[in-house]
Design a protein around this motif. Structure first.
Motif, short mmCIF file in Angstrom:
data_model
loop_
_atom_site.label_atom_id
_atom_site.label_comp_id
_atom_site.label_asym_id
_atom_site.label_seq_id
_atom_site.Cartn_x
_atom_site.Cartn_y
_atom_site.Cartn_z
N TYR A 203 -2.24 -5.45 2.44
CA TYR A 203 -1.34 -4.87 1.51
C TYR A 203 -1.77 -3.35 1.69
N LEU A 204 -0.92 -2.47 1.32
CA LEU A 204 -1.13 -1.04 1.41
C LEU A 204 -1.96 -0.52 0.51
N MET A 205 -2.38 -1.02 -0.42
CA MET A 205 -3.58 -0.66 -1.28
C MET A 205 -4.96 -1.26 -1.00
N ASP A 206 -4.85 -2.16 0.09
CA ASP A 206 -6.18 -2.86 0.40
C ASP A 206 -7.33 -1.78 0.60
N ASP A 207 -8.31 -1.97 0.19
CA ASP A 207 -9.52 -1.08 0.69
C ASP A 207 -10.12 -1.34 2.21
N PRO A 208 -10.51 -0.34 2.82
CA PRO A 208 -11.07 -0.47 4.15
C PRO A 208 -11.73 -1.93 4.32
N ASP A 209 -12.74 -2.29 3.39
CA ASP A 209 -13.49 -3.51 3.79
C ASP A 209 -12.55 -4.76 3.73
#
Ligand code: TYM
Length: 334
Positions: free
Chosen positions: A210-216
């Motif tokens: 998802y575009l808002m997924d964090d880097p981890d």
């Protein structure tokens, strides 16, 4: 033509969480094309209610999506970024075009069949005539070009059929739109099932970035992506999982599949997946940061909504009045 430029139209639904597929298949190309064309980018909220929505949630998602267009690099001074529901011409033209579209044509639409199967308890008429509204979106702005992912090509074809039919009866009213499919990323597949496209509505959250997924989260999803037992990074149909990851990597780095095969020659999937994850993070992180910044600036976003909504209405009405006259509606008395 507007201001001596050809016209571009595209849109996205504010339904579900946007995926990397939406970005690489559409939004990224929008940004690249935005200097060359006079652009209209709509948040297509009329389309969203073909599936039942929570009103407060839809409103929030629509605003987030509009903000995301800007965060991704579309300058609202140059590009008309607006809500479809703020321009009543979309619905009015859709009605007229409904009367120039055959049920036989709509019956062939694969997206309708897919969505009807998924939402068997709500197969409404809007879901069925969805492609006609999409045709209206495009034709309302006399668009020359429509950048989309491959899954929307069938809708572009029906748009052209409707335009051709209408023009055949009434003369050259509509510009004939051409689809624009990017060289890379036109069909990003699920990370868990490379036979299916990456989708906002996937039940398995590991299948989509998802575009808002964090880097981890992005790194974890890439590491877990389904591959094969070939243990070689090759761009070929026999290795659909790896091929999809190469597509993602290419679209994020502007490399070609050939270059990627060479880069990872003799290396394992572990290294490759790490590199893919990092390339995705480097593309998404700046967008996410800018998005968070923009969300705080309510007055700025409100201004964009108002001004661009008016601009979109102006151009929409030009086409709509012409069409209304052609089909024989009485003139307005001023
Ligand atoms: P939507 O909201 O499903 O998707 C928005 C854009 O993202 C592309 N896309 C993908 N590209 C590559 N790989 C994927 N896995 C992937 N998933 C989605 C889509 O092709 C699309 O370009 N009906 C349209 C919205 C629409 C529209 C329009 C588009 C309404 N009116 C007029 C263009 C012109 C839709 O539902 O897109």
């Amino acid at each position: 033509m507007i201001n001596d430029k050809k016209v571009l139209f595209s849109g996205m639904q504010a339904t579900g969480n946007l995926t990397l597929g939406n970005y690489l298949g559409a939004l990224k190309n929008w940004v690249t094309l935005s200097d060359e064309y006079e652009c209209f980018y709509s948040v297509v909220d009329l389309h969203s209610i073909t599936i039942r929505q929570d009103p407060a949630e839809l409103r929030k998602r629509a605003r987030n999506l509009l903000t995301l267009y800007i965060a991704a690099g579309l300058d609202p001074e140059k590009n008309c970024i607006y809500y479809q529901s703020h321009v009543s011409g979309h619905a009015e033209l859709a009605w007229i075009l409904n009367c120039f579209t055959y049920m036989g044509e709509l019956n062939r639409m694969t997206q309708f069949k897919d969505k009807a199967a998924k939402h068997a308890d709500n197969i409404n008429a809007g879901l069925y005539t969805y492609p006609v509204l999409m045709a209206a979106d495009i034709l309302l702005f006399q668009a020359d070009v429509v950048p989309v992912g491959k899954d929307q090509l069938q809708h572009l074809e029906i748009t052209r059929d409707i335009a051709g039919r209408f023009n055949g009866i009434y003369g050259d009213v509509f510009t004939m739109p051409e689809p624009y499919i990017g060289k890379q990323g036109a069909k990003i597949m699920s990370l868990q099932d490379p036979a299916r496209k990456m989708s906002k509505s996937d039940e398995n959250p590991n299948g989509s970035i998802y575009l808002m997924d964090d880097p981890d989260t992005i790194m974890r999803k890439c590491k877990r992506a389904v591959t094969d037992s070939e243990a070689s990074v090759r761009y070929r149909d026999e290795q659909p999982g790896v091929k999809n990851l190469i597509d993602i990597y290419c679209a994020c780095t502007n490399k070609t599949p050939d270059e990627v095969e060479k880069e990872f020659d003799g290396k394992g999937y572990g290294d490759f997946k790490m590199a893919v994850g990092e390339s995705v993070v480097s593309v998404l992180k700046p967008i996410q940061d800018r998005f968070e910044q923009l969300l705080k600036d309510k007055a700025y976003i409100d201004g964009v909504i108002k001004e661009n909504g008016e601009k979109a209405n102006y151009y929409a009405l030009k086409t709509l009045r012409k069409v209304q006259k052609k089909v024989g509606f009485p003139e307005r008395i001023r």
